[in-house]
Write a protein that holds these residues in place. Structure first.
Motif, PDB file in Angstrom:
ATOM      1  N   LYS A 101       1.017 -11.078   5.254  1.00  0.00           N
ATOM      2  CA  LYS A 101       0.795 -10.148   4.151  1.00  0.00           C
ATOM      3  C   LYS A 101      -0.698  -9.826   3.985  1.00  0.00           C
ATOM      4  O   LYS A 101      -1.071  -8.668   3.781  1.00  0.00           O
ATOM      5  CB  LYS A 101       1.349 -10.741   2.857  1.00  0.00           C
ATOM      6  CG  LYS A 101       2.872 -10.756   2.796  1.00  0.00           C
ATOM      7  CD  LYS A 101       3.355 -11.314   1.472  1.00  0.00           C
ATOM      8  CE  LYS A 101       4.873 -11.313   1.398  1.00  0.00           C
ATOM      9  NZ  LYS A 101       5.362 -11.881   0.104  1.00  0.00           N
ATOM     10  N   GLU A 104      -1.682  -7.618   6.728  1.00  0.00           N
ATOM     11  CA  GLU A 104      -1.165  -6.274   6.479  1.00  0.00           C
ATOM     12  C   GLU A 104      -2.034  -5.545   5.457  1.00  0.00           C
ATOM     13  O   GLU A 104      -2.312  -4.345   5.602  1.00  0.00           O
ATOM     14  CB  GLU A 104       0.280  -6.360   5.987  1.00  0.00           C
ATOM     15  CG  GLU A 104       1.287  -6.709   7.085  1.00  0.00           C
ATOM     16  CD  GLU A 104       2.692  -6.779   6.540  1.00  0.00           C
ATOM     17  OE1 GLU A 104       2.848  -6.672   5.295  1.00  0.00           O
ATOM     18  OE2 GLU A 104       3.628  -6.951   7.345  1.00  0.00           O
ATOM     19  N   GLU A 105      -2.465  -6.280   4.407  1.00  0.00           N
ATOM     20  CA  GLU A 105      -3.331  -5.653   3.416  1.00  0.00           C
ATOM     21  C   GLU A 105      -4.668  -5.244   4.044  1.00  0.00           C
ATOM     22  O   GLU A 105      -5.162  -4.132   3.817  1.00  0.00           O
ATOM     23  CB  GLU A 105      -3.571  -6.634   2.260  1.00  0.00           C
ATOM     24  CG  GLU A 105      -2.318  -6.889   1.419  1.00  0.00           C
ATOM     25  CD  GLU A 105      -2.568  -7.922   0.340  1.00  0.00           C
ATOM     26  OE1 GLU A 105      -3.700  -8.467   0.298  1.00  0.00           O
ATOM     27  OE2 GLU A 105      -1.649  -8.192  -0.454  1.00  0.00           O
ATOM     28  N   GLN A 106      -5.240  -6.176   4.850  1.00  0.00           N
ATOM     29  CA  GLN A 106      -6.498  -5.831   5.523  1.00  0.00           C
ATOM     30  C   GLN A 106      -6.302  -4.650   6.469  1.00  0.00           C
ATOM     31  O   GLN A 106      -7.147  -3.752   6.543  1.00  0.00           O
ATOM     32  CB  GLN A 106      -7.015  -7.043   6.298  1.00  0.00           C
ATOM     33  CG  GLN A 106      -7.461  -8.200   5.421  1.00  0.00           C
ATOM     34  CD  GLN A 106      -7.921  -9.398   6.228  1.00  0.00           C
ATOM     35  OE1 GLN A 106      -7.841  -9.396   7.456  1.00  0.00           O
ATOM     36  NE2 GLN A 106      -8.385 -10.434   5.553  1.00  0.00           N
ATOM     37  N   LEU A 107      -5.179  -4.660   7.175  1.00  0.00           N
ATOM     38  CA  LEU A 107      -4.901  -3.561   8.091  1.00  0.00           C
ATOM     39  C   LEU A 107      -4.728  -2.249   7.349  1.00  0.00           C
ATOM     40  O   LEU A 107      -5.199  -1.196   7.813  1.00  0.00           O
ATOM     41  CB  LEU A 107      -3.651  -3.880   8.915  1.00  0.00           C
ATOM     42  CG  LEU A 107      -3.290  -2.901  10.029  1.00  0.00           C
ATOM     43  CD1 LEU A 107      -4.405  -2.834  11.059  1.00  0.00           C
ATOM     44  CD2 LEU A 107      -1.983  -3.294  10.692  1.00  0.00           C
ATOM     45  N   SER A 108      -4.077  -2.324   6.200  1.00  0.00           N
ATOM     46  CA  SER A 108      -3.901  -1.094   5.415  1.00  0.00           C
ATOM     47  C   SER A 108      -5.253  -0.574   4.912  1.00  0.00           C
ATOM     48  O   SER A 108      -5.507   0.632   4.920  1.00  0.00           O
ATOM     49  CB  SER A 108      -2.968  -1.365   4.236  1.00  0.00           C
ATOM     50  OG  SER A 108      -3.519  -2.340   3.370  1.00  0.00           O
ATOM     51  N   ILE A 109      -6.134  -1.526   4.493  1.00  0.00           N
ATOM     52  CA  ILE A 109      -7.465  -1.109   4.043  1.00  0.00           C
ATOM     53  C   ILE A 109      -8.240  -0.475   5.196  1.00  0.00           C
ATOM     54  O   ILE A 109      -8.867   0.586   5.058  1.00  0.00           O
ATOM     55  CB  ILE A 109      -8.228  -2.320   3.465  1.00  0.00           C
ATOM     56  CG1 ILE A 109      -7.554  -2.788   2.171  1.00  0.00           C
ATOM     57  CG2 ILE A 109      -9.683  -1.944   3.194  1.00  0.00           C
ATOM     58  CD1 ILE A 109      -8.124  -4.085   1.632  1.00  0.00           C
ATOM     59  N   GLU A 110      -8.192  -1.151   6.364  1.00  0.00           N
ATOM     60  CA  GLU A 110      -8.886  -0.596   7.533  1.00  0.00           C
ATOM     61  C   GLU A 110      -8.282   0.737   7.950  1.00  0.00           C
ATOM     62  O   GLU A 110      -8.999   1.644   8.382  1.00  0.00           O
ATOM     63  CB  GLU A 110      -8.810  -1.598   8.687  1.00  0.00           C
ATOM     64  CG  GLU A 110      -9.622  -2.871   8.449  1.00  0.00           C
ATOM     65  CD  GLU A 110      -9.479  -3.856   9.584  1.00  0.00           C
ATOM     66  OE1 GLU A 110      -8.713  -3.550  10.528  1.00  0.00           O
ATOM     67  OE2 GLU A 110     -10.127  -4.920   9.538  1.00  0.00           O
ATOM     68  N   LEU A 111      -6.964   0.834   7.811  1.00  0.00           N
ATOM     69  CA  LEU A 111      -6.313   2.100   8.155  1.00  0.00           C
ATOM     70  C   LEU A 111      -6.751   3.216   7.226  1.00  0.00           C
ATOM     71  O   LEU A 111      -7.024   4.342   7.666  1.00  0.00           O
ATOM     72  CB  LEU A 111      -4.795   1.916   8.102  1.00  0.00           C
ATOM     73  CG  LEU A 111      -3.949   3.103   8.562  1.00  0.00           C
ATOM     74  CD1 LEU A 111      -4.259   3.466  10.007  1.00  0.00           C
ATOM     75  CD2 LEU A 111      -2.469   2.813   8.395  1.00  0.00           C
ATOM     76  N   ARG A 112      -6.854   2.884   5.925  1.00  0.00           N
ATOM     77  CA  ARG A 112      -7.329   3.894   4.978  1.00  0.00           C
ATOM     78  C   ARG A 112      -8.772   4.288   5.283  1.00  0.00           C
ATOM     79  O   ARG A 112      -9.128   5.470   5.237  1.00  0.00           O
ATOM     80  CB  ARG A 112      -7.208   3.364   3.542  1.00  0.00           C
ATOM     81  CG  ARG A 112      -5.782   3.326   3.025  1.00  0.00           C
ATOM     82  CD  ARG A 112      -5.760   3.139   1.518  1.00  0.00           C
ATOM     83  NE  ARG A 112      -6.277   1.832   1.141  1.00  0.00           N
ATOM     84  CZ  ARG A 112      -5.544   0.749   1.002  1.00  0.00           C
ATOM     85  NH1 ARG A 112      -4.233   0.807   1.244  1.00  0.00           N
ATOM     86  NH2 ARG A 112      -6.077  -0.399   0.627  1.00  0.00           N
TER      87      ARG A 112
END
Length: 353
Positions: A101, A104-112
């Motif tokens: 999780k 995933e949060e870090q990935l979502s931040i990096e994705l944004r």
């Protein structure tokens, strides 16, 4: 009668003490009793055998039950061990889920962030394409050249103010230990044609000579006024270099910390310090990435550090000269490099390039 006597006499011969004499009249009864006893003994033996068989079957059942109980205990222990393994796996699984999780949060931040950067890149690309499209036309190129000439004229005007503030000129006087003997005239292509002026003058900045002799050897008999004048002249050169670099938008490789005649130049290269407990011990070398300041004056300073500061100042001048396409005149020609820098920028060729 004789027969009875014979029967009664025979046991007496065998065991006269335990022989029981049975009368003929009682013989039948005794025989019946003996027969009944024999039957009872036979029944008892049969019961005994039956009980023995039952007891053996019970023992077998008990042994089987004990064996199964042991197997059940082993299975219970295995079950407990598997429960512990499953508990550990469950905890690891929970930790893995939490880690997933977080990732995933870090990935979502990096994705944004990547999406924002992609959007900015797309906007910049569109602007670049628009600029290229405008420049591809004749009007766009002419406009760019006009803007470049306006910028060069503005730079010329600002640097002319610097030359008025800190004029570098030839002055007449006796030969001294100056920073140079002649002033070379260098073209923008890098080819230099050296000449010596007819008056054999020396370069000064705001009327001050930059005497290099104290930087070579400092003694008790050294003229303190000359040392102070050289420090003041280096402060003038440092200020002029800082102003010209800001007007040309060139970040200096060795920044300056101005302080008039007590200015410093900063070297951001790593400094190496060696420490040893004694001569026989191994030397421990440590690098420090912090900046080091070198003085542009000799008052209470090491001559080696001050000479290195003048060398770094000349390196800044060389950087500015290379920026406008001119080669440096040498590591010892501080005022000559400054004069050549100002002369080249104020020439007509600087606007057209």
């Amino acid at each position: 009668m004789e027969r009875d006597r014979t029967l009664s006499a025979e046991p007496k011969k065998s065991d006269p003490e335990n022989v029981k004499v049975i009368e003929w009249e009682e013989f039948e009864q005794e025989l019946v009793r003996l027969w009944s006893l024999s039957s009872a003994l036979s029944e008892a033996q049969e019961k005994k055998q039956s009980l023995q068989r039952k007891l053996e079957s019970l023992i077998e059942v008990e042994a089987e039950s004990l064996s199964r109980s042991n197997e059940l205990e082993e299975m219970h222990q295995k079950l407990e061990a598997r429960k512990m393994v499953l508990g550990n796996m469950s905890r690891h699984s929970i930790l893995a889920v939490e880690d997933t999780k977080k990732k995933e949060e870090q990935l979502s931040i990096e994705l944004r962030s990547l999406l924002v950067a992609g959007t900015a890149l797309s906007v910049a690309r569109k602007r670049l394409e628009e600029s290229n499209r405008l420049l591809s036309t004749e009007k766009g190129y002419v406009r760019l050249k006009n803007l470049q000439k306006m910028l060069r004229r503005r730079q010329q005007h600002m640097i002319s103010q610097v030359s008025l503030l800190y004029p570098v000129k030839f002055t007449m006087g006796p030969a001294q230990e100056q920073e140079l003997d002649s002033f070379p005239n260098t073209s923008r292509s890098g080819n230099s044609a050296r000449f010596k002026p007819a008056n054999q003058g020396t370069l000064t900045i705001l009327g001050l000579h930059l005497t290099m002799l104290p930087f070579k050897m400092m003694s008790f008999f050294t003229n303190k006024k000359e040392v102070q004048k050289s420090a003041t002249a280096l402060g003038y050169v440092g200020h002029a270099v800082l102003l010209i670099a800001s007007y040309l938008k060139v970040p200096l490789r060795y920044p300056l910390r101005l302080g008039g005649s007590h200015s410093y130049i900063i070297d951001y290269g790593p400094s190496v310090e060696a420490t040893s407990s004694d001569l026989s011990s191994n030397t421990v070398v440590s690098t420090d990435v912090k900046h080091v300041e070198f003085p542009l004056f000799l008052d209470g300073q090491d001559t080696t550090r001050a000479a290195y500061a003048v060398f770094l100042l000349n390196k800044d001048l060389e950087q500015l000269l290379n920026y406008i396409g001119v080669k440096s005149l040498g590591p010892r020609h501080v005022l000559a490099n400054l004069k050549e820098l100002v002369r080249t920028i104020q020439s007509v060729d600087y606007i057209d390039t």
